[in-house]
Design a protein around this motif. Sequence first.
Motif, short mmCIF file in Angstrom:
data_model
loop_
_atom_site.label_atom_id
_atom_site.label_comp_id
_atom_site.label_asym_id
_atom_site.label_seq_id
_atom_site.Cartn_x
_atom_site.Cartn_y
_atom_site.Cartn_z
N LEU A 1 0.87 -1.17 0.00
CA LEU A 1 0.00 0.00 0.00
C LEU A 1 0.90 1.22 0.00
O LEU A 1 1.75 1.38 0.89
CB LEU A 1 -0.88 -0.01 1.25
N VAL A 2 0.79 2.08 -1.02
CA VAL A 2 1.65 3.26 -1.13
C VAL A 2 0.82 4.51 -0.91
O VAL A 2 -0.15 4.75 -1.64
CB VAL A 2 2.34 3.33 -2.51
N ASP A 3 1.20 5.31 0.08
CA ASP A 3 0.50 6.57 0.33
C ASP A 3 1.17 7.66 -0.51
O ASP A 3 2.13 8.31 -0.09
CB ASP A 3 0.53 6.94 1.81
N ASP A 4 0.64 7.83 -1.72
CA ASP A 4 1.18 8.82 -2.65
C ASP A 4 0.22 10.00 -2.79
O ASP A 4 0.27 10.74 -3.78
CB ASP A 4 1.41 8.18 -4.01
N ARG A 5 -0.66 10.18 -1.82
CA ARG A 5 -1.68 11.23 -1.93
C ARG A 5 -1.03 12.62 -1.95
O ARG A 5 -0.23 12.96 -1.08
CB ARG A 5 -2.67 11.14 -0.77
N ALA A 6 -1.42 13.40 -2.95
CA ALA A 6 -0.93 14.78 -3.05
C ALA A 6 -1.79 15.68 -2.17
O ALA A 6 -2.99 15.46 -1.99
CB ALA A 6 -0.99 15.25 -4.50
N GLY A 7 -1.15 16.71 -1.61
CA GLY A 7 -1.88 17.66 -0.80
C GLY A 7 -2.21 17.18 0.59
O GLY A 7 -2.98 17.83 1.31
N VAL A 8 -1.67 16.03 0.99
CA VAL A 8 -1.89 15.49 2.34
C VAL A 8 -0.58 15.62 3.10
O VAL A 8 0.48 15.19 2.63
CB VAL A 8 -2.34 14.03 2.30
#
Length: 566
Positions: A506-513
Amino acid sequence: MAQVQRMSRLMIKTLRDDPADAETASHKLLVRAGYVRRTSAGIWTWLPLGKKVLENVSRVVREEMDAIGAQEVLLPALLPKEPYEASNRWEEYGDLLFRLQDRKGADYLLGPTHEEIFTLTVKDQCTSYKDLPVMLYQIQTKYRDEARPRSGVLRGREFQMKDSYSFDTTDEGLAQSYALHREAYQKIFARLGLDYRIVSAVSGAMGGSASEEFLAPAAAGEDTFVDCPQCDYAANTEAVTAKVDPVDASGVGEIEELDTPDTPTIEALAEYLDVPASATLKNLLVKVDGEIVAVGVPGDREVDLGKLGEHLAPAVVEVVTAEDFVGREDLVRGYIGPQGLAGKSFKYIADPRVAPGTSWITGANKDGKHARNVVAGRDFEVDDYLDVVVVEPGDPCPKCGAGLVIDRAIEIGHIFQLGRKYADAFELDVLGQNGKPVRVTMGSYGIGVSRAVAALAEQTHDESGLCWPREVAPADVHVVAAGKAKQTELALEVGDKLGAAGLRVLVDDRAGVSPGVKFTDAELLGVPTIVVAGRRAAEGVVEIKDRKTGEREEVTVEEAVARLSA
């Protein structure tokens, strides 16, 4: 093949605050982490990460069931009324059963368990002893109309369950099938990472003889069980039995009637006579399928109505009301004693502590009167001995005599030797070796699959969130991009390499977080290993953190991939 899920493409919404109606840790955390969402009272939607955990539990169950030779089937959830009428469970289940009608007015139900349908399936498919033994199982949605669904997925109206059934021609064969399931359950719960106890249980409405529960100790548990600190004895509180030997009553005098005005309660009687409540005999009147039955226990103990109901199932047990005394001059409310009435005015059930030879102060069956020196077996007979008192801490262990400890737990599995209850109801016979019909004997074995998810959450969580064992976690590794472009680029590279090595990532690549939110979510989601692409991303260095222990170490990407895929 890569198994990489980007959180930027994942349907997930985590919450900072606990749901207002949540009381248990599993309820709070599964909702906050975005694993489940409430659809209605006792009905839950499993979101993408939650479904992965649910399927991982199912996979472990399926693998171990297949390993003992059980065969998977899938029966309908919508079932006709007639088989459940034949087994009497259409009525026995009472309000717990979801009942409905089709457009033609025919009655149906949503299956709570499938003994009847499995029995009919085997009757249709197996006609000779050569076709047996056979073990069948399914993992399916079950339905029970709980009056007060609570604790999230721990007690819902719709839930996932594995139920399996064994069919044998002999009792010895049933014992072998039971033993196979028992061993498989131990392997299942060990693989899932559950702390559990195997305890003696009562069969209740399921019927049958031998019965054991698999309980996961947890503060949120709705079951209570006893554990002996000195030996291996453990039992559901409803299955605890007392061992009391007969007493020599040769020195006890004749019955003596006592004037005891205004003493209809044990407390008032004990105070009036200045005796301990344990010297008195409490006689509780109940109705069993409408017939009055008296239950005798020592005056310092309470009758466990749930325990009594389990012993007498499927009969319906109710406490008598004032109306039941109308027209019954033989029943003097507050002053009832078994002498002269047991076996005549009512059937008399007693706890084993009311052993033959024990002497009691009890009602004299006259208003304002009690009797002393009333001896069990001399002055009254007991129709049935059933252990029906509320178990208390320190009660003697039936096996070694040490004081018992009481704890709470979640029931995660239950196994029964059903015997021929359902085979008799549906005349399930096969042709034996001698050419004559042989009545089949059955076992029933259940595991709460969705409940196991909640039990794991209860047992393994910490103050930061969930903390899944690797076998059931939605991913093996949670990669966090703690920064901007460079960190995200490295996080995706690490994720792809770990995925190519066969790991679920699971990769947390969320932008703006923000990194802080990402770190908080990583702790909340509970994946066993967290890899952070942070301040040293330009050097190709990441941080590996063990979610359970909190241990962390900085290594190169190559070292991280090699270590985690080993």
